[in-house]
Write an enzyme that holds these catalytic residues in place. Structure first.
Site, mmCIF file in Angstrom:
data_model
loop_
_atom_site.group_PDB
_atom_site.id
_atom_site.type_symbol
_atom_site.label_atom_id
_atom_site.label_comp_id
_atom_site.label_asym_id
_atom_site.label_seq_id
_atom_site.Cartn_x
_atom_site.Cartn_y
_atom_site.Cartn_z
ATOM 1 N N VAL A 1 1.086 -1.724 0.208
ATOM 2 C CA VAL A 1 -0.390 -0.515 0.017
ATOM 3 C C VAL A 1 0.874 1.440 0.047
ATOM 4 C CG1 VAL A 1 -2.007 1.301 1.387
ATOM 5 C CG2 VAL A 1 -1.977 -1.058 1.441
ATOM 6 N N ASP B 1 3.850 30.517 -41.064
ATOM 7 C CA ASP B 1 3.249 32.276 -42.077
ATOM 8 C C ASP B 1 3.566 32.982 -41.738
ATOM 9 O OD1 ASP B 1 1.771 29.735 -43.711
ATOM 10 O OD2 ASP B 1 0.431 30.033 -42.253
ATOM 11 N N ASP C 1 -3.850 28.525 -42.860
ATOM 12 C CA ASP C 1 -4.805 28.534 -42.404
ATOM 13 C C ASP C 1 -5.509 28.595 -44.240
ATOM 14 O OD1 ASP C 1 -4.178 30.041 -44.569
ATOM 15 O OD2 ASP C 1 -3.581 32.126 -43.825
#
Length: 916
Positions: free
Chosen positions: A279, A326, A639
């Site tokens: 655990v 771009d 785009d």
């Protein structure tokens, strides 16, 4: 007759519509009848199944095994506690995933799909979901088609129907009546379908099917839910989970064997200790914290104008090392303004800025009218007739002029108004017959108009292209031959203007016979009469230069790929700092075509300043492919329709939210709602931050795992009472540590996050640095501190080495409480220190992250409740601590914090002095 066999005017009658479209009232009534124009989503996994999935993850399975062992060992209270942990963790994990999913759905609604329609005689945009049969769609290049519709107008239209047919090549579409062969309408040339897109040209179509009635839905309904492939981060987290699970199981089995056969503890006790160690190694909050951190980052990016479509893209952004960008609109304001007009042997200056038509034309300092120069009048006519944009007047006094369409074309309309040329009146007298849309390959556009006794083709495009296509030139109102020497002088003037950062377009015209009908670019665009050039300026965005500087510091290379002229591109790149004052190689599209991939790779590897000018979308795709072969991680902007393949190919496709086409946005991983390069850099910064935050969280949980494991090891080696109980471990892992861990997951960026090189693609999330800092350095210090508190309580109470104590012994309960509280307080010091990896927290601000203080307060409340509340004392085996003990424990906070600060100082000094 079927709808494809009808004439355009019959189509309107058949669908109870007209050229002026439906009225808003008719559209609303039909929406009630036909319902929303949306495809019924494939049924998702139910909420119950999503919740149950959290109960059988690998770490949860480990805990189930531990609970079963607890029941078998005769400690049902421990078994029930572990089951409670599993359920609580599942609820928590499910809730975070649910919130993340809802956050992503909300982001999708920020940019809903829209369609242009004619209603009440006016062109307007509506939500695609509100389209109804009878609506008249206005279709332009780059538009997604949102319903099945019959074309009634088609101007050189081509449609990408690959989503329906699988055929990648765009198909030509027409508007006249047409028969078809086959069993369905998909191959019919006068019908367009939902989910396809306009690849070229323009047109109008009348909707006849929406929503469930579309051809696309017939295909979509046959598909089954497709499971998403795990992202790189998810795969890496799975790897970390497997490693942790392996460690937990091996240590648990080892401790069980040693306790049973070496220490010779009873079977039941050996089981309990093995369960406790298992655990202790399970980080229950790992996966939900990561999910929440990713979702929070996506929402943060949305507020900064970057919409992330996939959570996994956040992690990829952090390792991006090349941005292919771009120029127009991304690096610049995308507010084109005509600055100069060149007529043969004359320069005319244009005043004013932006899209407001306020300004004037000056010749040698004096205002002029277009009527004073015949070439100016013809040039303005060519610029405005060969144009698809629109100017929109302000709605209110003091409002801004707006544009619809391409900013470059809009700038020409603004200039025409400034010159006094009323193109609307001229256009009414000389109506357009045919448009030959702009094509990135031929770099020109033509508009053919009816004139008295003839047709006239008005042409605009790249100056060198138009110059080469021109046979004549108009000078002082007279047309004469355009000689080679004169062409060279004009090109030299063009280069002079372009080198100052101006974008140049050339204008020309050609008279055609009245009965001319060969409307192709090859036939029309030749033997032109050259009129002049228009020089425009699109100034760089002021925030781009600092963003470029951040990229250089962060080891991110920027490559400009633009369709613009090389000298213009270089001027902008130099101004914003992408290239320095030194040599810069400008590679034109035609030169790139002549390079093979190895030559291109050499250019990219060289590291020299390079700009790709006069590039077309196909070049972007090729550059992305070559960079990928070099194992670079690339963000690519785009785009247009043809940018989609490059956006898909790049590791991060970045589409423009304002100027981008629907197709580009769908192909992209990220959409910039402001079309701004600086937003990409902010997104990369956030991507780096979230990855580092996940590492901080892992470091944080690893350090207390060491402090929980060491007591079990010491119990075996030195035969001492177990310093911490399993219930106390569970209280830490799922109680005091949860909110602090989340605080680290959503923390802000470090000050030097953009001063580091990009993370290598193959670098592991769980690397040596994380393991050393968490498990070894911080873990061992924390373990030493809490064990010192344990022995201090025992020895001061008269305990003798080797003496075993009952679990209910008050001395033993106080000693374990000391360890339990010590881990919690040491973790507070860790929490403060883990906010940064290298930068000093004192420099950043200890409580700059508002969740840190909340996490500390939460831990304190849980700790005091377990230590002092009688019912919980019995459950967790704790006892009240006195003032002396608390004063001792509080010192753990600064010790842990200062230890990590010292480590970071040594790291910084080593980085600043690599030779030392």
């Amino acid at each position: 007759m079927t709808i494809n066999e009808l004439l355009p005017e019959e189509v309107y009658r058949e669908l109870n519509s007209s050229e002026t479209g439906l009225t808003d009232k008719e559209a609303a009534e039909r929406l009630e009848i036909y319902g929303l124009n949306q495809i019924e989503e494939v049924k998702k996994k139910s909420i119950i199944l999503k919740f149950l999935a959290n109960l059988y993850q690998l770490l949860a399975l480990l805990l189930w095994a531990a609970s079963i062992l607890a029941f078998l060992s005769g400690t049902p209270q421990l078994g029930f506690a572990i089951i409670a942990v599993i359920i609580i963790n599942a609820v928590f994990s499910f809730w975070q995933e649910y919130k993340a999913e809802k956050a992503l759905e909300a982001l999708k609604r920020i940019l809903p799909s829209r369609a242009k329609v004619i209603r009440d005689g006016l062109e307007k945009e509506v939500l695609s979901a509100e389209l109804v049969p009878g609506d008249v769609l206005v279709l332009e290049e780059g538009d997604n088609i949102s319903a099945d519709a019959r074309l009634v107008e088609a101007n050189q239209m081509k449609v990408d129907s690959s989503t329906l047919t699988g055929e990648s090549r765009p198909v030509r579409k027409v508007s006249h009546a047409k028969e078809f062969e086959g069993d369905n309408l998909i191959g019919t040339p006068n019908i367009v379908f939902a989910s396809t897109s306009v690849a070229a040209g323009s047109g109008k179509a009348v909707v006849f099917a929406t929503g469930q009635d579309t051809e696309f839905n017939q295909i979509a309904s046959l598909t089954q839910e497709i499971s998403q492939e795990a992202s790189p981060l998810q795969k890496e987290l799975s790897r970390v989970t497997r490693i942790i699970a392996f460690i937990a199981v091996i240590l648990g089995i080892t401790l069980f064997a040693v306790n049973l056969w070496v220490v010779q503890l009873p079977l039941q006790v050996a089981f309990i200790f093995a369960i406790g160690l298992t655990v202790a190694n399970v980080p229950e909050g790992l996966l939900p914290t990561v999910t929440l951190a990713l979702a929070a980052s996506v929402q943060k990016m949305a507020r900064k104008n970057a919409l992330i479509k996939r959570l996994s893209s956040v992690e990829t952004l952090g390792s991006t090392n090349i941005i292919c960008t771009d120029k127009t609109g991304t690096l610049t304001k995308n507010e084109m303004t005509v600055r100069k007009v060149w007529l043969p042997c004359e320069i005319i200056d244009v005043t004013g800025a932006g899209y407001s038509p306020e300004g004037e034309f000056l010749h040698r300092g004096s205002p002029i009218d277009h009527r004073e120069f015949r070439e100016l009048k013809l040039l303005m006519r060519s610029a405005t007739f060969c144009n698809d944009s629109k100017l929109v007047e302000p709605d209110t006094a003091g409002g801004k002029w707006k544009i619809l369409g391409d900013p470059t074309e809009a700038a020409l309309l603004v200039a025409a108004r400034k010159s006094g040329f009323i193109w609307e009146e001229q256009l009414a007298m000389k109506p357009r017959i045919v448009e030959l849309p702009f094509d990135s390959q031929r770099k020109s556009m033509s508009s053919i108009h009816q004139d008295t006794g003839k047709q006239v083709a008005y042409v605009k495009g790249a100056p060198k292209k138009i110059i080469n296509l021109s046979r004549n030139i108009s000078v002082d109102g007279k047309v004469r031959s355009f000689s080679i020497e004169e062409k060279k002088r004009v090109i030299a003037k063009h280069d002079e203007l372009a080198s100052s950062g101006l974008r140049i377009l050339a204008m020309a015209y050609r008279d055609l016979p009245e009965d001319y009908d060969k409307y192709s670019a090859q036939a029309v665009e030749r033997d032109l009469t050259f009129l002049g050039m228009v020089a425009m300026q699109d100034p760089p965005r002021p925030e781009v230069k600092p963003a470029v500087e951040d990229c250089h510091k962060a080891g991110i290379r920027i490559i400009m790929i633009t369709g613009d002229y090389g000298l213009t591109a270089h001027a902008i790149a130099e101004e914003v700092g992408i290239v320095g004052k030194g040599p810069c190689r400008i590679i034109k599209g035609k030169d790139l075509n002549q390079m093979d991939d190895e030559e291109l790779k050499e250019v990219l590897i060289s590291g020299e300043n390079v700009i790709f000018a006069r590039a077309v979308p196909e070049h972007k795709m090729r550059i992305a492919s070559v960079l990928e072969s070099m194992d670079e991680i690339v963000a690519m902007t785009g785009d247009g329709v043809n940018d989609a393949p490059a956006l898909r190919k790049a590791d991060i496709g970045v589409a423009m939210g304002i100027t981008g086409t629907d197709v580009a946005k769908e192909a992209a991983d990220m959409i910039l709602t402001d079309d701004n390069f600086a937003t990409i850099v902010e997104a990369i910064k956030e991507g780096r931050t979230i990855y580092e935050n996940i590492r901080k969280f892992i470091t944080y949980i690893f350090s207390h795992e060491t402090a929980e494991i060491v007591p079990f090891v010491m119990m075996v080696l030195f035969r001492i009472p177990l310093p911490i109980t399993v219930m106390q471990i569970l209280a830490i892992d799922l109680g005091t540590d949860t909110v602090p861990a989340l605080a680290l997951g959503v923390g802000p960026a470090e000050s030097d996050v953009m001063d580091r090189p990009p993370r290598p693609r193959k670098e592991r999330l769980l690397n040596f640095g994380v393991i050393f800092r968490g498990y070894i350095f911080l873990g061992i210090i924390e373990a030493a501190l809490v064990m010192s508190g344990f022995f201090w309580v025992l020895l001061s109470s008269g305990w003798i080495w080797g003496e075993q104590l009952a679990f209910t012994d008050p001395v033993y309960m106080k000693a374990t409480s000391m360890v339990f509280a010590g881990i919690v307080l040491a973790q507070m010091g860790n929490l403060l220190g883990c906010q940064t990896n290298r930068t000093s927290v004192l420099e950043v601000g200890i409580f700059k992250n508002k969740w840190i203080l909340r996490g500390i307060l939460f831990s304190v409340v849980v700790l005091l409740t377990i230590i002092y509340l009688p019912p919980l004392q019995g459950l967790f085996g704790t006892a009240a601590l006195g003032l002396t003990e608390w004063l001792y424990l509080i010192t753990f906070v600064p010790i842990m914090f200062l230890a990590d600060e010292l480590r970071k100082y040594l790291v910084r000094r080593n980085l600043s002095n690599p030779s030392s």
